[in-house]
Design a protein around this motif. Structure first.
Motif, short mmCIF file in Angstrom:
data_model
loop_
_atom_site.label_atom_id
_atom_site.label_comp_id
_atom_site.label_asym_id
_atom_site.label_seq_id
_atom_site.Cartn_x
_atom_site.Cartn_y
_atom_site.Cartn_z
N LYS A 170 0.69 -1.19 -0.02
CA LYS A 170 0.00 -0.14 -0.02
C LYS A 170 0.80 1.16 0.07
O LYS A 170 0.54 2.25 -0.64
N VAL A 171 2.04 1.29 0.82
CA VAL A 171 2.89 2.49 0.86
C VAL A 171 4.24 2.08 0.61
O VAL A 171 5.07 0.98 1.28
N ILE A 172 4.89 2.64 -0.07
CA ILE A 172 6.35 2.38 -0.47
C ILE A 172 7.27 3.72 -0.29
O ILE A 172 6.74 4.61 -0.94
N ILE A 173 8.18 3.56 0.53
CA ILE A 173 9.19 4.79 0.89
C ILE A 173 10.46 4.66 0.27
O ILE A 173 10.98 3.44 0.50
N PHE A 174 11.01 5.57 -0.59
CA PHE A 174 12.29 5.45 -1.33
C PHE A 174 13.30 6.26 -0.54
O PHE A 174 13.08 7.54 -0.59
N ASP A 175 14.23 5.80 -0.07
CA ASP A 175 15.45 6.46 0.39
C ASP A 175 16.48 7.05 -0.66
O ASP A 175 16.73 6.14 -1.54
N THR A 176 17.08 8.26 -0.87
CA THR A 176 18.08 8.56 -1.70
C THR A 176 19.31 9.08 -1.06
O THR A 176 19.12 9.29 0.12
N ALA A 177 20.26 9.00 -1.87
CA ALA A 177 21.61 9.43 -1.48
C ALA A 177 21.30 10.99 -0.92
O ALA A 177 20.69 11.75 -1.90
N GLY A 178 22.07 11.48 -0.12
CA GLY A 178 22.03 12.90 0.32
C GLY A 178 23.08 13.59 -0.50
O GLY A 178 24.03 12.98 -0.78
N ARG A 179 22.75 15.02 -0.76
CA ARG A 179 23.79 15.72 -1.29
C ARG A 179 24.67 16.51 -0.35
O ARG A 179 24.20 16.67 0.84
N HIS A 180 25.62 17.37 -0.90
CA HIS A 180 26.20 17.99 0.20
C HIS A 180 25.71 19.53 0.01
O HIS A 180 25.04 20.09 1.04
N LYS A 181 25.96 20.49 -0.80
CA LYS A 181 25.40 21.78 -0.81
C LYS A 181 24.76 22.31 -1.93
O LYS A 181 23.77 23.13 -1.80
N GLU A 182 24.81 21.65 -3.05
CA GLU A 182 24.25 22.10 -4.26
C GLU A 182 22.66 21.73 -4.36
O GLU A 182 22.74 20.29 -4.51
N GLU A 183 21.70 22.51 -4.19
CA GLU A 183 20.51 22.12 -4.36
C GLU A 183 19.98 21.58 -5.67
O GLU A 183 19.33 20.85 -5.90
N SER A 184 21.13 22.18 -6.66
CA SER A 184 20.85 21.76 -8.26
C SER A 184 21.10 20.30 -8.53
O SER A 184 20.25 19.69 -8.89
N ASP A 185 21.92 19.63 -7.63
CA ASP A 185 22.32 18.33 -7.54
C ASP A 185 21.02 17.50 -6.96
O ASP A 185 20.68 16.39 -7.77
N LEU A 186 20.63 17.92 -6.17
CA LEU A 186 19.51 17.34 -5.43
C LEU A 186 18.13 17.34 -6.45
O LEU A 186 17.38 16.41 -6.50
N ILE A 187 17.74 18.36 -7.13
CA ILE A 187 16.85 18.46 -7.81
C ILE A 187 16.99 17.65 -9.07
O ILE A 187 16.04 16.91 -9.61
N ALA A 188 18.36 17.37 -9.60
CA ALA A 188 18.84 16.73 -10.73
C ALA A 188 18.33 15.17 -10.45
O ALA A 188 17.81 14.36 -11.38
N GLU A 189 18.82 14.79 -9.12
CA GLU A 189 18.50 13.13 -8.84
C GLU A 189 17.06 13.17 -8.64
O GLU A 189 16.48 12.07 -9.24
N MET A 190 16.26 14.27 -8.10
CA MET A 190 14.77 13.89 -8.11
C MET A 190 14.15 13.73 -9.46
O MET A 190 13.29 12.69 -9.64
N ASP A 191 14.54 14.57 -10.32
CA ASP A 191 14.23 14.49 -11.86
C ASP A 191 14.39 13.06 -12.37
O ASP A 191 13.30 12.41 -12.85
N GLN A 192 15.69 12.49 -12.20
CA GLN A 192 15.77 11.03 -12.65
C GLN A 192 14.97 10.15 -12.08
O GLN A 192 14.66 9.11 -12.57
N LEU A 193 15.21 9.89 -10.56
CA LEU A 193 14.27 8.94 -9.81
C LEU A 193 12.84 9.11 -10.23
O LEU A 193 11.92 8.29 -10.05
N ASP A 194 12.59 10.48 -10.37
CA ASP A 194 10.83 10.76 -10.57
C ASP A 194 10.47 10.03 -11.87
O ASP A 194 9.11 9.44 -11.68
N ASP A 195 11.21 9.94 -12.79
CA ASP A 195 10.72 9.48 -14.13
C ASP A 195 10.41 7.78 -13.92
O ASP A 195 9.54 7.23 -14.45
N ILE A 196 11.28 7.34 -13.00
CA ILE A 196 11.23 5.81 -12.69
C ILE A 196 10.29 5.54 -11.83
O ILE A 196 9.38 4.60 -11.70
N ILE A 197 10.08 6.10 -10.62
CA ILE A 197 9.42 5.87 -9.82
C ILE A 197 7.80 6.54 -9.72
O ILE A 197 6.90 5.75 -9.38
#
Length: 445
Positions: free
Chosen positions: A181-208
């Motif tokens: 019913k509910v699935i939680i996905f843990d992802t790798a933490g990033r250091h300082k750049e929010e752009s890296d975080l958003i880029a990872e979200m975009d990639q995983l967003d397409d799959i998940i």
């Protein structure tokens, strides 16, 4: 909560309540104290000035409604304007589709993995049994930490420390838990750049294709939290925020107000280190506690979640019938412990928030813990029939618990006084109130 901010604001409210005259000078004095408390908690100065101007203007110009004193109305104004500062109403998880997929994101050190454990516990209390997928291929101990957290709660976990492809792990995890019913996905933490975080979200967003993406923000970073929240909320329409580490941070107020100012919805907050120190963010309840006004709704919810009704009913019946034993007292202590730290629970009781010093509530917790250790050193026969506990048994219990014999006698005295207080009470409401008063009175000595 929020370090010294709650304490300072509570003290300001107490001063206001104690003032005999509410005039222009008094209002300016109170506003200055609120300003000082908020600025010390790293809230943006412009925001603080704007808030204090609104409070002062309303307090000086508005007439209190009939039946409300000027003092009560000023307190109401402060409460309303501080709620407005934190913005939106509470927004829970609307789990109405299967599977409900939650994508967790956050900078390194934000407390993301621990927060996933807290979210799992929160969902379990609501009747859900979530599954967790670990796609963090960067931090070596990520999978092991999640494994430790999920095993304790019997939560299914998918991950492979040997697989360094986060996208592949996401695909396999989805397939593994397709019937959940509910699935939680843990992802790798990033250091300082929010752009890296958003880029990872975009990639995983397409799959998940997550139902909801949640950004975890460390409350100790103060006003910088606003930038992270802004970048996140601009990148996704389904984003919400969890702010962690609000139990002792001097910058917590800055983090919360900065996030609220961006318009990004704060959904949950982490209020301590325990797995249960995690709650749905409700601005009204939060500010009520911060100002020392209590939060009876949250207190009732905590009780419903943590207290076993059958045990509570049995204990109550034993109290009423004069059969109250040390087993019943142990059950009482266990139920109190499940409610959370004593200070946190006391702050939810209207009129009590901020009145009992932290040192006193900590001493109470320590004394209860000591009592529980002594009770664990007793035999079943002794717990059921305390009258048989004489000198030789006291010596054995003290040795087993690692305490002085005088402490065992203090426990027995407390038990006998409590049992005595049960006699003659005919109403449950009276009984509960009296028991709590006696308990607090004994421990606070």
């Amino acid at each position: 909560m929020l370090g010294s901010l709650g304490e300072n604001l509570t003290n300001t409210m107490k001063k206001l309540v104690g003032m005999s005259v509410i005039d222009k000078k008094t209002i300016k004095e109170v506003v200055k104290e609120i300003q000082r408390a908020l600025i010390q908690s790293d809230v943006n100065i412009a925001l603080v000035l704007n808030l204090s101007k609104k409070i002062e203007k309303r307090a000086l110009e508005e007439e209190p409604p009939k039946g409300i004193t000027p003092r009560e109305y000023v307190i109401t104004i402060i409460y309303e304007e501080m709620v407005n500062l934190l913005g939106r109403e509470a927004v829970g998880l609307d789990i109405n589709q299967k599977p409900y997929k939650i994508l967790f994101l956050g900078l390194q050190g934000s407390g993301k993995t621990t927060t996933i454990g807290k979210m799992c516990r929160f969902l379990q209390k609501k009747g859900f049994n979530p599954a967790v997928v670990c796609t963090d291929t960067w931090r070596p101990a990520a999978y092991e930490q999640l494994k430790q957290l999920t095993e304790e709660m019997q939560i299914p976990l998918y991950g492979d420390p040997e697989n360094k492809d986060a996208l592949d792990l996401a695909k396999k995890g989805l397939n593994e838990f397709k019937n959940k019913k509910v699935i939680i996905f843990d992802t790798a933490g990033r250091h300082k750049e929010e752009s890296d975080l958003i880029a990872e979200m975009d990639q995983l967003d397409d799959i998940i294709q997550p139902t909801e993406a949640i950004l975890v923000i460390d409350g100790t970073i103060g006003q910088q939290a606003g930038e992270q929240a802004k970048a996140f909320s601009q990148a996704t329409d389904i984003g919400s925020i969890i702010i962690t580490k609000l139990d002792g941070s001097a910058k917590g107020g800055g983090a919360m107000s900065a996030v609220a100012e961006t318009g990004a919805p704060i959904k949950f907050i982490g209020t301590g280190e325990r797995i249960d120190d995690f709650e749905l963010f409700d601005p009204e309840r939060f500010i009520s506690r911060l100002l020392g006004m209590g939060d009876i709704r949250s207190l009732i919810e905590k009780a419903e979640e943590n207290i076993d009704e059958d045990i509570a009913e049995k204990t109550m019946n034993n109290m009423m019938s004069g059969k109250f034993s040390l087993i019943d007292m142990k059950n009482q202590f266990d139920m109190m412990g499940k409610m959370g730290p004593m200070q946190q629970v006391l702050n939810m009781i209207p009129g009590l928030g901020g009145k009992i010093p932290k040192e006193a509530s900590k001493m109470t917790e320590d004394k209860i813990d000591s009592f529980k250790v002594m009770l664990s050193s007793m035999t079943r026969e002794e717990l059921e029939n305390p009258k048989i506990i004489k000198q030789s048994r006291i010596q054995r219990i003290a040795r087993g618990a690692g305490v002085d014999e005088s402490e065992v006698r203090a426990l027995l005295k407390y038990y006998n006084n409590t049992k005595k207080a049960m006699k003659g009470f005919g109403g449950r409401g009276r009984l509960r109130g009296s028991t709590m008063n006696r308990m607090m009175g004994h421990f606070m000595k």
